[in-house]
Enzyme design. Structure first.
Site, PDB file in Angstrom:
ATOM      1  N   LYS A  14      19.950 -20.611 -18.059  1.00  0.00           N
ATOM      2  CA  LYS A  14      20.512 -21.941 -17.767  1.00  0.00           C
ATOM      3  C   LYS A  14      21.244 -22.463 -18.989  1.00  0.00           C
ATOM      4  CE  LYS A  14      17.604 -24.365 -20.494  1.00  0.00           C
ATOM      5  NZ  LYS A  14      17.971 -25.096 -21.665  1.00  0.00           N
ATOM      6  N   ASP A 141      11.333 -25.684 -17.494  1.00  0.00           N
ATOM      7  CA  ASP A 141      12.569 -25.059 -17.012  1.00  0.00           C
ATOM      8  C   ASP A 141      12.323 -24.038 -15.901  1.00  0.00           C
ATOM      9  OD1 ASP A 141      13.984 -26.479 -18.934  1.00  0.00           O
ATOM     10  OD2 ASP A 141      14.002 -24.833 -20.379  1.00  0.00           O
TER      11      ASP A 141
HETATM   12  P1  ATP Z   1      13.430 -22.831 -24.008  1.00  0.00           P
HETATM   13  O1  ATP Z   1      14.798 -23.352 -24.190  1.00  0.00           O
HETATM   14  O2  ATP Z   1      12.974 -22.714 -22.575  1.00  0.00           O
HETATM   15  O3  ATP Z   1      12.379 -23.436 -24.895  1.00  0.00           O
HETATM   16  P2  ATP Z   1      14.423 -20.466 -25.204  1.00  0.00           P
HETATM   17  O4  ATP Z   1      15.413 -20.011 -24.199  1.00  0.00           O
HETATM   18  O5  ATP Z   1      14.925 -21.107 -26.445  1.00  0.00           O
HETATM   19  O6  ATP Z   1      13.359 -21.360 -24.503  1.00  0.00           O
HETATM   20  P3  ATP Z   1      12.907 -18.116 -24.803  1.00  0.00           P
HETATM   21  O7  ATP Z   1      13.830 -16.949 -24.770  1.00  0.00           O
HETATM   22  O8  ATP Z   1      12.372 -18.606 -23.518  1.00  0.00           O
HETATM   23  O9  ATP Z   1      13.572 -19.281 -25.629  1.00  0.00           O
HETATM   24  O10 ATP Z   1      11.712 -17.728 -25.791  1.00  0.00           O
HETATM   25  C1  ATP Z   1      11.002 -18.643 -26.562  1.00  0.00           C
HETATM   26  C2  ATP Z   1       9.795 -17.897 -27.153  1.00  0.00           C
HETATM   27  O11 ATP Z   1       8.896 -17.616 -26.078  1.00  0.00           O
HETATM   28  C3  ATP Z   1      10.156 -16.550 -27.754  1.00  0.00           C
HETATM   29  O12 ATP Z   1      10.327 -16.662 -29.134  1.00  0.00           O
HETATM   30  C4  ATP Z   1       8.999 -15.657 -27.381  1.00  0.00           C
HETATM   31  O13 ATP Z   1       8.116 -15.493 -28.464  1.00  0.00           O
HETATM   32  C5  ATP Z   1       8.231 -16.387 -26.280  1.00  0.00           C
HETATM   33  N1  ATP Z   1       8.207 -15.666 -24.984  1.00  0.00           N
HETATM   34  C6  ATP Z   1       7.151 -15.515 -24.193  1.00  0.00           C
HETATM   35  N2  ATP Z   1       7.465 -14.833 -23.072  1.00  0.00           N
HETATM   36  C7  ATP Z   1       8.755 -14.544 -23.150  1.00  0.00           C
HETATM   37  C8  ATP Z   1       9.639 -13.849 -22.303  1.00  0.00           C
HETATM   38  N3  ATP Z   1       9.246 -13.306 -21.151  1.00  0.00           N
HETATM   39  N4  ATP Z   1      10.924 -13.759 -22.685  1.00  0.00           N
HETATM   40  C9  ATP Z   1      11.319 -14.325 -23.845  1.00  0.00           C
HETATM   41  N5  ATP Z   1      10.512 -14.945 -24.709  1.00  0.00           N
HETATM   42  C10 ATP Z   1       9.239 -15.083 -24.378  1.00  0.00           C
END
Ligand code: ATP
Length: 306
Positions: A14, A141
């Site tokens: 997203k 989200d």
């Molecule tokens: P958001 O904006 O929803 O907070 P993001 O997109 O910045 O998240 P994600 O890629 O969702 O970040 O990952 C955040 C943290 O979550 C990562 O650093 C990782 O350690 C942990 N994590 C747990 N499960 C997952 C997964 N399936 N995929 C990615 N990261 C994951």
């Protein structure tokens, strides 16, 4: 009914076309008003029957994703199993196409995909409403990753209203060389706004009008993110990336969610190509991807049975 051997679900990243952040709440979260937009960077989660619930991950940033109980896909499968009293397990495999810790909700996409995959694998047959309800327990989200398209999110972002939107918008996605922790960005925002009066957050009518009209120029001029200043404060190189987008005539540019990914709305494929070349040359980004939106929420793409 025969038992499925593998169920594969694709779920989108997203971006927040607008993210208005209210004051911190007593529970530590912030009230939000946001316009979610699902784009064509995709994670794929497959689920096969197993005794336990386990996960493996592949993709360029797989080493940054935990393969234990903290993985959001595992947490989603466990929650569904508890909720439906399912005793079968699932061997989950994630193919990551969404940047990790990039502010594009990749973990939430995996949770949404795992919910849908396991619901099908275990034949638990929950309604869409029940899946959305479980999704909201896993993260703000997650419901949007199930729904996709373009939607206004309120509360923590989990209360969704679909936005009637016209057209297919073209995006250039600039990936940063490091991740940003979402809680750290919110803390920085609170620090930057300490003492300010904050009214209840709401999304702008002009942005919704641009979406209804399918007007990319108006849409580009209305992109807004309250977290951008905080993300730039923690990762100042994002300012350089944003400046390059402006210099290349992007219709709009914005830090995605809590960053550090920066997304640019462009006119067409040629414009995307030029901007990609400039961003790649500047050295402030790790990689540049093309995407379009809106796209579907989590959907089953393979359902093979014995
Ligand atoms: P958001 O904006 O929803 O907070 P993001 O997109 O910045 O998240 P994600 O890629 O969702 O970040 O990952 C955040 C943290 O979550 C990562 O650093 C990782 O350690 C942990 N994590 C747990 N499960 C997952 C997964 N399936 N995929 C990615 N990261 C994951």
């Amino acid at each position: 009914m025969t038992t499925p051997t593998v169920v594969t679900v694709r779920a989108p990243a997203k971006i927040n076309l607008e993210l208005v952040v209210g004051a911190p709440r007593p529970d530590g979260f912030h009230d939000l008003a946001t316009v979610f937009h699902a784009v064509s960077l995709i994670d794929e989660v497959s689920a096969e029957p197993s005794d336990d619930i386990t996960v493996t991950v592949e993709g360029t940033q797989a080493d940054q994703v935990p393969c234990d109980e903290t993985n959001l896909a595992v947490r989603a499968a466990r929650l569904l199993a508890r909720h439906t009293r399912t005793v079968t397990g699932a061997r989950l495999h994630i193919r990551k196409g969404i940047p990790v810790a990039g502010g594009m909700a990749g973990g939430s996409a995996d949770a949404a995909a795992a919910l849908l995959a396991c619901d099908t694998l275990w034949d638990t047959g929950l309604s869409r409403q029940e899946l959305l309800h479980l999704g909201a327990q896993l993260g703000s989200d997650v419901p949007f990753a199930l729904v996709g398209g373009t939607a206004v999110g309120t509360g923590r972002g989990e209360r969704l209203t679909e936005v009637p939107a016209v057209g297919d918008h073209q995006w250039v996605v600039a990936l940063a060389g490091r991740g940003l922790s979402t809680p750290a960005v919110y803390e920085e925002l609170d620090r930057l706004r300490a003492g300010e009066f904050l009214s209840a957050p709401r999304v702008s009518d002009q942005l919704l009008k641009a979406l209804r009209a399918g007007d990319p120029v108006l849409l580009g001029s209305r992109l807004a993110n309250d977290l951008e200043a905080a993300a730039c404060s923690l990762a100042p190189e994002l300012e350089i990336t944003l400046k390059i987008g402006r210099a290349c005539g992007a219709l709009g540019g914005i830090v995605s969610g809590s960053g550090p990914t920066v997304v640019f709305l462009v006119r067409d494929a040629e414009h995307a190509f030029d901007l990609t070349a400039s961003l790649t040359a500047c050295g402030s980004v790790r990689d540049v991807r093309r995407a379009h939106g809106p796209v579907h929420g989590a959907e089953i793409v393979e359902h093979a049975r014995t």
